[in-house]
Design an enzyme around this catalytic site. Sequence first.
Site, mmCIF file in Angstrom:
data_model
loop_
_atom_site.group_PDB
_atom_site.id
_atom_site.type_symbol
_atom_site.label_atom_id
_atom_site.label_comp_id
_atom_site.label_asym_id
_atom_site.label_seq_id
_atom_site.Cartn_x
_atom_site.Cartn_y
_atom_site.Cartn_z
ATOM 1 N N ASP A 1 -20.208 24.985 -8.496
ATOM 2 C CA ASP A 1 -21.366 24.040 -8.716
ATOM 3 C C ASP A 1 -21.065 23.069 -9.150
ATOM 4 O OD1 ASP A 1 -23.932 22.926 -8.369
ATOM 5 O OD2 ASP A 1 -24.975 24.288 -9.347
ATOM 6 N N ALA A 2 -20.505 21.947 -8.535
ATOM 7 C CA ALA A 2 -19.770 20.628 -9.278
ATOM 8 C C ALA A 2 -20.475 19.346 -9.142
ATOM 9 C CB ALA A 2 -18.289 20.636 -8.943
ATOM 10 N N LYS A 3 -21.138 19.595 -8.067
ATOM 11 C CA LYS A 3 -21.958 18.242 -7.452
ATOM 12 C C LYS A 3 -21.154 17.141 -7.488
ATOM 13 C CE LYS A 3 -26.426 20.297 -9.109
ATOM 14 N NZ LYS A 3 -25.852 21.444 -9.920
ATOM 15 N N ARG A 4 -19.955 17.082 -7.056
ATOM 16 C CA ARG A 4 -19.094 15.875 -6.964
ATOM 17 C C ARG A 4 -19.524 14.949 -5.936
ATOM 18 N NH1 ARG A 4 -17.317 17.566 -11.852
ATOM 19 N NH2 ARG A 4 -15.549 18.695 -11.943
#
Length: 269
Positions: free
Chosen positions: A90-93
Amino acid sequence: MSFFETLADRIDDRDSVVSVGLDPDPDRLPEFLDADLPRWAFNRRVIDATHEHAACYKPNAAFYEDSDGWRALEETIAYAHGKGVPVLLDAKRGDIGNTARQYATLLDDDGLGADAITANPYMGRDTLEPYLSRADKGVFILCRTSNSGGADFQNLTVGNDKRLYEYVAQRCQEWNEHENVGLVVGATAPEELESVRDLVDLPFLVPGVGAQGGDAAAAVDHGLADGVGLVNSSRGIIFAGEGAADEDEYFRAVGAAAKRLKQRLNKHR
């Protein structure tokens, strides 16, 4: 085998759509942890306690972004894989092409080796292409998020009486050329969860059923596509042992919390 094929097999094998969020907040780690890498030591015990009930693990990159944290994350992903559980980072890049290509190396075996990643669509398709092009990996794209401020932009009507998050959903469906795209749609607004499902047949990652108090029935009813999707709980599982008398009692409570969520969700499958 693609990420969603692997996930489907795991869901069938464990009879579970539970995603366990591995967000080891240093301020909440139990005092009995005495290790060089306390986040890794904590995650290892969480995985031991929950892997029988987990379809996936979802570490949030924000809890690992320092030198020791990155080592802990590498160990965590490898350990989860050793238990046969896929890992969604879960990095939401979300950034321009050259930067996005570097972010996408987190999915490489010589990077972190994550099986899937979350990404932000705000800057458009070119920022997502390094993930979309990886047919063997998954990408969950933010659509209608579970936080209270999500409506500030996502619920704006932007044309033809459609809200922005609905346009995002439809566009992501168009981008699903390799059948590796899912959407992040929160359980805290069940009517919006339903409206997205009416538009697309993509798998959802549904956060918000734990500490945020989201609707578990709606999460299952609308979150799965052909039985595939994930319902995430982080704090509600990994810190379920707070107040326990000792380490064993703490992690028994963690395992029990994961099992309860699995059973709660399975009532609606």
